[in-house]
Design a protein around this motif. Structure first.
Motif, short mmCIF file in Angstrom:
data_model
loop_
_atom_site.label_atom_id
_atom_site.label_comp_id
_atom_site.label_asym_id
_atom_site.label_seq_id
_atom_site.Cartn_x
_atom_site.Cartn_y
_atom_site.Cartn_z
N LYS A 61 0.83 -1.21 0.00
CA LYS A 61 0.00 0.00 0.00
C LYS A 61 0.86 1.25 0.00
O LYS A 61 0.57 2.23 -0.69
N ARG A 62 1.95 1.22 0.76
CA ARG A 62 2.83 2.38 0.80
C ARG A 62 3.47 2.63 -0.56
O ARG A 62 3.62 3.78 -0.99
N ALA A 63 3.85 1.55 -1.26
CA ALA A 63 4.46 1.71 -2.58
C ALA A 63 3.46 2.29 -3.57
O ALA A 63 3.82 3.16 -4.39
N ASN A 64 2.22 1.86 -3.53
CA ASN A 64 1.21 2.41 -4.44
C ASN A 64 0.93 3.87 -4.14
O ASN A 64 0.74 4.69 -5.06
N GLU A 65 0.87 4.22 -2.86
CA GLU A 65 0.64 5.62 -2.51
C GLU A 65 1.80 6.50 -2.95
O GLU A 65 1.59 7.63 -3.42
N ALA A 66 3.03 6.01 -2.82
CA ALA A 66 4.18 6.79 -3.24
C ALA A 66 4.21 6.97 -4.76
O ALA A 66 4.68 7.99 -5.26
N ALA A 67 3.69 5.98 -5.50
CA ALA A 67 3.66 6.07 -6.96
C ALA A 67 2.42 6.76 -7.49
O ALA A 67 2.28 6.92 -8.71
N GLY A 68 1.50 7.14 -6.61
CA GLY A 68 0.27 7.80 -7.03
C GLY A 68 -0.74 6.86 -7.66
O GLY A 68 -1.60 7.31 -8.42
N ARG A 69 -0.64 5.57 -7.35
CA ARG A 69 -1.59 4.58 -7.89
C ARG A 69 -2.62 4.20 -6.83
O ARG A 69 -2.34 4.22 -5.63
N ARG A 70 -3.79 3.80 -7.30
CA ARG A 70 -4.81 3.28 -6.38
C ARG A 70 -4.38 1.91 -5.89
O ARG A 70 -4.02 1.04 -6.69
N HIS A 71 -4.41 1.73 -4.60
CA HIS A 71 -3.97 0.45 -4.04
C HIS A 71 -5.04 -0.62 -4.28
O HIS A 71 -6.22 -0.40 -4.02
N ARG A 72 -4.60 -1.73 -4.79
CA ARG A 72 -5.48 -2.88 -5.02
C ARG A 72 -5.08 -3.99 -4.07
O ARG A 72 -3.91 -4.39 -4.00
N THR A 73 -6.04 -4.50 -3.34
CA THR A 73 -5.78 -5.55 -2.37
C THR A 73 -5.48 -6.87 -3.07
O THR A 73 -5.66 -7.01 -4.29
N VAL A 74 -5.04 -7.84 -2.28
CA VAL A 74 -4.74 -9.16 -2.83
C VAL A 74 -6.00 -9.78 -3.42
O VAL A 74 -5.96 -10.42 -4.48
N VAL A 75 -7.14 -9.57 -2.77
CA VAL A 75 -8.39 -10.13 -3.29
C VAL A 75 -8.74 -9.50 -4.63
O VAL A 75 -9.15 -10.19 -5.58
N GLU A 76 -8.58 -8.19 -4.76
CA GLU A 76 -8.89 -7.52 -6.03
C GLU A 76 -7.96 -7.98 -7.15
O GLU A 76 -8.39 -8.19 -8.28
N LEU A 77 -6.68 -8.17 -6.84
CA LEU A 77 -5.75 -8.67 -7.85
C LEU A 77 -6.09 -10.11 -8.23
O LEU A 77 -5.99 -10.50 -9.39
N THR A 78 -6.50 -10.91 -7.23
CA THR A 78 -6.88 -12.29 -7.51
C THR A 78 -8.11 -12.35 -8.41
O THR A 78 -8.20 -13.20 -9.31
N ILE A 79 -9.05 -11.44 -8.20
CA ILE A 79 -10.25 -11.40 -9.04
C ILE A 79 -9.86 -11.11 -10.50
O ILE A 79 -10.39 -11.74 -11.43
#
Length: 448
Positions: A162-180
């Motif tokens: 989550k910290r990496a996505n926030e630093a890159a300006g991306r919306r954080h996607r959870t493991v469940v969302e990526l699995t979907i």
């Protein structure tokens, strides 16, 4: 550099459409060198194993990972098709999904985060570690040289913190969302064929269950003993106005039905992690509800051990007609993916690569995971060698082969095609060039 092994080239031929001719040649060198190398699986280690220690244009091999244009997603689709060819007829497509931690640290690795280290943690102590989290999907294939199905990875995806996505300006996607997203991708590749997804505790959510059903698949995973279960709603009288009820009355928590399972549960013998085990199963069909989502119809299975050695567990499936014993046996087969994670670390060098480029990081670990499947695919095509595949000794008799045996067979085949390619049957002795002999001795002397 010697000619590449014909066995390697034949297996990699279906992937040739993804690369240009120079990139494909460099990829052959990297993959063959990775199979032959011992210790860390870096690009330089692969080049040494291929006899390219004096290569002045070594950066061309790094560019395969950090710059060349090719689609790892299309490569995963081709690999899935090859692995499905290993499935016997009438065997359902079963895919296991799980997360694994790659312990990595460094300022330039931006996707890293702090995660629970499942290997070092216990029930009483939680150990966290800095690294990269990967989501891996693997097909369960009943290989002929083992009694258990093997989990052969085909699709591996990085889950940035989550910290990496926030630093890159991306919306954080959870493991469940990526699995979907991976579920829909696999369903598209299978062209609406029915398949079964095996998840773990992190995949026990209603959102994933509904998405799997929409993708025409079946989900089997764990279920919390305190899950909110409801009966199906009663039929609505004709002409009644107002919103229709989505669920019926509240059902008892599974944690309170353990004694009922011991007394009224069906006693069955299932294959429990490689050995037969007598268990008592209690199962029903109901609705599982979480605020914010419509109730999910599912079949739950409560598992108790008559001997009292195993803790009470619960599983569920979105297939309402599946037998309870079948649910338990399929979920237990998910353990094969944990074995695969251990094997790729021990024998293929996962966590020893040293890429810092973001694109190279996103490609290297999935390629090492896929290399596990490619090795099994090569051995599967060598049917005449299955009987001698297990490497037994005078003090250790192996009745079934492991991945180390498969990798040893592939290495022996590569070395044989390399060293003895110029030897003739009329000679009394085999002649090896000094260059090849030095390279062979270097590999044999290297520590694992």
């Amino acid at each position: 550099m010697f000619p590449l092994s014909a066995s390697i080239v034949s297996v990699l031929q279906p992937f040739a459409c993804l690369f240009t001719a120079p990139t494909l040649a460099h990829l052959h060198v990297l993959l063959t060198g990775t199979l032959l190398a011992q210790g860390p699986r870096t690009v330089t280690a692969a080049l040494r194993a291929m006899g390219l220690s004096a290569e002045r244009r070594f950066e061309r091999y790094h560019r395969v990972l950090n710059r060349a244009r090719w689609s790892s997603r299309q490569g995963a689709r081709i690999l899935l098709g090859l692995l499905l060819g290993m499935l016997p007829a009438q065997v359902p497509i079963v895919v296991a999904v799980d997360e694994t931690l790659e312990r990595r640290k460094g300022v330039r690795i931006r996707a890293k985060g702090m995660y629970r280290d499942a290997v070092r943690s216990s029930r009483s102590t939680v150990v966290t570690c800095l690294g990269l989290e990967w989501i891996c999907m693997a097909v369960l294939v009943p290989v002929p040289w083992s009694t258990r199905p093997w989990a052969l990875p085909f699709l591996t995806r990085l889950a940035p913190s989550k910290r990496a996505n926030e630093a890159a300006g991306r919306r954080h996607r959870t493991v469940v969302e990526l699995t979907i997203g991976m579920v829909w991708l696999v369903s598209r590749w299978l062209k609406q064929r029915r398949w079964i997804l095996l998840g773990d505790g992190s995949d026990s959510c209603i959102q994933l269950g509904w998405e799997v059903l929409a993708a025409q698949a079946t989900l089997i995973t764990r279920l919390r003993l305190d899950a909110r279960l409801f009966a199906f709603p009663e039929p609505v009288p004709v002409g009644r106005r107002g919103p229709k009820p989505k669920k019926g009355g509240v059902l008892a928590k599974l944690a309170t039905r353990e004694e009922e399972a011991r007394s009224r549960g069906e006693e069955v013998a299932v294959q429990w992690y490689g050995r037969p085990k007598a268990l008592r199963l209690l199962s029903e069909v109901c609705l599982w509800h979480t605020p914010g989502w419509p109730p999910l119809p599912m079949r739950w299975v409560l598992v108790v051990d008559p001997e009292g050695r195993l803790p009470t567990q619960a599983f569920f499936t979105t297939d309402l007609n599946m037998a309870p014993a079948r649910v338990v046996e399929l979920f237990v087969q998910r353990w094969s993916i944990e074995v695969t994670f251990e094997e790729v670390r021990r024998h293929l060098g996962v966590e020893t690569q040293r890429q810092w480029n973001e694109l190279a990081i996103a490609r290297t670990t999935p390629m090492l995971m896929a290399l596990f499947s490619l090795v099994c695919l090569m051995v599967y095509r060598w049917r005449e060698r299955w009987e001698t595949l297990p490497r037994s000794t005078g003090w250790s008799l192996k009745s079934h082969a492991t991945f180390s045996d498969c990798l040893a067979l592939v290495r022996r085949t590569i070395w044989a095609e390399d060293i003895y390619v110029n030897s003739t049957s009329e000679q009394d002795r085999l002649l090896i060039s000094p260059d090849r002999l030095d390279r062979l001795l270097e590999q044999l002397a290297a520590t694992a």
